[in-house]
Design a protein around this motif. Structure first.
Motif, PDB file in Angstrom:
ATOM      1  N   ASP A  80     -26.822  65.207  80.762  1.00 55.81           N
ATOM      2  CA  ASP A  80     -26.631  64.720  82.129  1.00 55.81           C
ATOM      3  C   ASP A  80     -27.317  63.376  82.336  1.00 55.81           C
ATOM      4  N   ALA A  81     -28.515  63.193  81.733  1.00 59.76           N
ATOM      5  CA  ALA A  81     -29.227  61.928  81.874  1.00 59.76           C
ATOM      6  C   ALA A  81     -28.459  60.788  81.200  1.00 59.76           C
ATOM      7  N   VAL A  82     -27.836  61.062  80.049  1.00 58.13           N
ATOM      8  CA  VAL A  82     -27.030  60.044  79.385  1.00 58.13           C
ATOM      9  C   VAL A  82     -25.871  59.627  80.294  1.00 58.13           C
ATOM     10  N   SER A  83     -25.226  60.610  80.930  1.00 60.64           N
ATOM     11  CA  SER A  83     -24.128  60.294  81.845  1.00 60.64           C
ATOM     12  C   SER A  83     -24.626  59.504  83.055  1.00 60.64           C
ATOM     13  N   TRP A  84     -25.800  59.879  83.560  1.00 59.95           N
ATOM     14  CA  TRP A  84     -26.378  59.165  84.704  1.00 59.95           C
ATOM     15  C   TRP A  84     -26.669  57.711  84.351  1.00 59.95           C
ATOM     16  N   VAL A  85     -27.216  57.477  83.181  1.00 58.57           N
ATOM     17  CA  VAL A  85     -27.512  56.116  82.741  1.00 58.57           C
ATOM     18  C   VAL A  85     -26.216  55.331  82.546  1.00 58.57           C
ATOM     19  N   THR A  87     -23.646  55.436  84.279  1.00 61.80           N
ATOM     20  CA  THR A  87     -23.083  55.020  85.563  1.00 61.80           C
ATOM     21  C   THR A  87     -23.953  54.008  86.298  1.00 61.80           C
ATOM     22  N   ARG A  88     -25.273  53.995  86.015  1.00 63.40           N
ATOM     23  CA  ARG A  88     -26.134  53.103  86.786  1.00 63.40           C
ATOM     24  C   ARG A  88     -27.053  52.232  85.942  1.00 63.40           C
ATOM     25  N   GLY A  89     -27.066  52.408  84.614  1.00 64.99           N
ATOM     26  CA  GLY A  89     -27.863  51.570  83.736  1.00 64.99           C
ATOM     27  C   GLY A  89     -29.278  52.113  83.537  1.00 64.99           C
ATOM     28  N   HIS A  90     -29.965  51.539  82.560  1.00 59.72           N
ATOM     29  CA  HIS A  90     -31.333  51.964  82.252  1.00 59.72           C
ATOM     30  C   HIS A  90     -32.292  51.437  83.324  1.00 59.72           C
ATOM     31  N   THR A  91     -33.425  52.110  83.438  1.00 62.00           N
ATOM     32  CA  THR A  91     -34.411  51.726  84.450  1.00 62.00           C
ATOM     33  C   THR A  91     -35.459  50.757  83.905  1.00 62.00           C
ATOM     34  N   TRP A  92     -35.458  50.520  82.606  1.00 59.86           N
ATOM     35  CA  TRP A  92     -36.315  49.519  81.961  1.00 59.86           C
ATOM     36  C   TRP A  92     -37.795  49.646  82.346  1.00 59.86           C
ATOM     37  N   GLY A  93     -38.296  50.849  82.191  1.00 57.43           N
ATOM     38  CA  GLY A  93     -39.715  51.085  82.382  1.00 57.43           C
ATOM     39  C   GLY A  93     -40.120  51.525  83.768  1.00 57.43           C
ATOM     40  N   ARG A  94     -39.203  51.543  84.699  1.00 62.74           N
ATOM     41  CA  ARG A  94     -39.558  51.886  86.076  1.00 62.74           C
ATOM     42  C   ARG A  94     -40.022  53.332  86.181  1.00 62.74           C
ATOM     43  N   GLN A  95     -39.327  54.255  85.512  1.00 62.08           N
ATOM     44  CA  GLN A  95     -39.724  55.659  85.585  1.00 62.08           C
ATOM     45  C   GLN A  95     -41.111  55.873  84.986  1.00 62.08           C
ATOM     46  N   LEU A  96     -41.387  55.247  83.828  1.00 61.04           N
ATOM     47  CA  LEU A  96     -42.696  55.393  83.202  1.00 61.04           C
ATOM     48  C   LEU A  96     -43.782  54.707  84.032  1.00 61.04           C
ATOM     49  N   ALA A  97     -43.427  53.632  84.724  1.00 61.41           N
ATOM     50  CA  ALA A  97     -44.396  52.985  85.613  1.00 61.41           C
ATOM     51  C   ALA A  97     -44.785  53.927  86.748  1.00 61.41           C
ATOM     52  N   GLY A  98     -43.816  54.650  87.279  1.00 55.72           N
ATOM     53  CA  GLY A  98     -44.121  55.633  88.311  1.00 55.72           C
ATOM     54  C   GLY A  98     -45.031  56.732  87.800  1.00 55.72           C
ATOM     55  N   GLU A 138     -36.784  60.963  79.024  1.00 59.29           N
ATOM     56  CA  GLU A 138     -37.526  59.917  79.735  1.00 59.29           C
ATOM     57  C   GLU A 138     -37.402  58.581  79.008  1.00 59.29           C
ATOM     58  N   LEU A 139     -37.550  58.602  77.681  1.00 58.51           N
ATOM     59  CA  LEU A 139     -37.472  57.366  76.911  1.00 58.51           C
ATOM     60  C   LEU A 139     -36.059  56.792  76.923  1.00 58.51           C
ATOM     61  N   TRP A 140     -35.045  57.648  76.873  1.00 53.29           N
ATOM     62  CA  TRP A 140     -33.662  57.172  76.906  1.00 53.29           C
ATOM     63  C   TRP A 140     -33.358  56.513  78.249  1.00 53.29           C
ATOM     64  N   VAL A 141     -33.770  57.156  79.346  1.00 51.84           N
ATOM     65  CA  VAL A 141     -33.499  56.619  80.677  1.00 51.84           C
ATOM     66  C   VAL A 141     -34.123  55.242  80.845  1.00 51.84           C
ATOM     67  N   ASP A 142     -35.320  55.053  80.311  1.00 51.19           N
ATOM     68  CA  ASP A 142     -36.016  53.776  80.489  1.00 51.19           C
ATOM     69  C   ASP A 142     -35.574  52.709  79.500  1.00 51.19           C
ATOM     70  N   PHE A 143     -35.398  53.077  78.218  1.00 47.77           N
ATOM     71  CA  PHE A 143     -35.258  52.052  77.182  1.00 47.77           C
ATOM     72  C   PHE A 143     -34.075  52.249  76.237  1.00 47.77           C
ATOM     73  N   GLY A 144     -33.257  53.250  76.434  1.00 47.76           N
ATOM     74  CA  GLY A 144     -32.086  53.430  75.582  1.00 47.76           C
ATOM     75  C   GLY A 144     -32.411  54.045  74.234  1.00 47.76           C
ATOM     76  N   ALA A 145     -31.437  53.983  73.328  1.00 51.92           N
ATOM     77  CA  ALA A 145     -31.569  54.644  72.032  1.00 51.92           C
ATOM     78  C   ALA A 145     -32.721  54.059  71.208  1.00 51.92           C
ATOM     79  N   ALA A 146     -32.813  52.723  71.167  1.00 54.41           N
ATOM     80  CA  ALA A 146     -33.887  52.099  70.387  1.00 54.41           C
ATOM     81  C   ALA A 146     -35.257  52.468  70.939  1.00 54.41           C
ATOM     82  N   GLY A 147     -35.399  52.456  72.257  1.00 54.68           N
ATOM     83  CA  GLY A 147     -36.665  52.826  72.866  1.00 54.68           C
ATOM     84  C   GLY A 147     -37.005  54.285  72.634  1.00 54.68           C
ATOM     85  N   MET A 148     -35.989  55.144  72.634  1.00 59.54           N
ATOM     86  CA  MET A 148     -36.235  56.561  72.395  1.00 59.54           C
ATOM     87  C   MET A 148     -36.740  56.786  70.973  1.00 59.54           C
TER      88      MET A 148
END
Length: 229
Positions: A80-85, A87-98, A138-148
């Protein structure tokens, strides 16, 4: 026993790793029993989770029947997170910053991110959004496959390095105050249940309180060591 299941497991595993700090047999046994317990005992482990009004007893003809009906949502949440990303793109560290700034009140940070599991659940239109967000999610949502891949590699490296230092600390322990690692590592090992399950924002508060308590009871002797040198 009346606490949340992951908190009970944190204490139980921490005690085992503290009592047998350098036993490879105990480590392997904990892993094996953990897998069996997660698959077989987990559906029954919420006996004390609810009050009498909210408790629903497990009724099944076989101990394995709940395995086919219980919600093990990590795989589904990652999909579900992959599908969510998508549709709206990665958050680029925003989730981990929170997560890192979990202590900042929302009154001061109006756009503070919510739990990743909550955000994905709301996007899916679910009425119950207390959902997991595994570390790889969490890592996929923020930074994609490479970040994960990179984040999990760094996590594995840090775990291996800490494990080696912990083994040295418990084998070289002598009379006098014990090592901080001898206390902290078993605690983190037990708490890994919730750290891996996520969401990280939900797990960060208790971990920070534990770190603060350890810092308050730790003796720093750098000055005396310099004097001896």
């Amino acid at each position: 026993m009346s606490n949340a299941r992951y908190w009970f497991l944190t204490v139980l595993v921490s005690l085992l790793f503290t009592a047998f700090p350098s036993s490879a047999a105990v480590y392997r046994s904990v892993l094996a029993l953990g897998v069996v317990g997660a698959l077989v005992l987990f559906p029954y482990a919420d006996r004390f989770r609810y009050d009498d009004a909210g408790y629903r007893p497990v009724r099944s003809a076989s101990v394995f029947e709940p395995l086919a009906t219980k919600d093990y949502d990590q795989t589904v949440m990652f999909a579900d997170a992959v599908s969510w990303v998508d549709t709206r793109g990665h958050t680029w560290g925003r989730q981990l910053a929170g997560t890192a700034l979990f202590f900042v009140p929302r009154a001061m940070w109006s756009g503070k991110p919510e739990d990743t599991g909550v955000r994905v659940g709301e996007w899916m239109g679910m009425s119950m959004t207390n959902l997991s967000a595994p570390l790889w999610t969490e890592l996929w949502v923020d930074f994609g496959a490479a970040g994960m891949v990179g984040g999990l590699a760094l996590t594995g490296y840090a775990a291996a390095r800490t494990d080696r230092r912990y083994a040295l600390a418990v084998t070289r322990a002598g009379p006098g105050p014990g090592s901080v690692l001898a206390v902290a590592v078993p605690l983190v090992a037990g708490y890994t249940f919730i750290l891996l399950r996520g969401p990280l924002l939900q797990a960060a508060g208790k971990l920070a309180v534990a770190a603060l308590c350890l810092a308050l009871v730790t003796s720093f002797r750098n000055g005396s060591r310099r004097g001896r040198r």
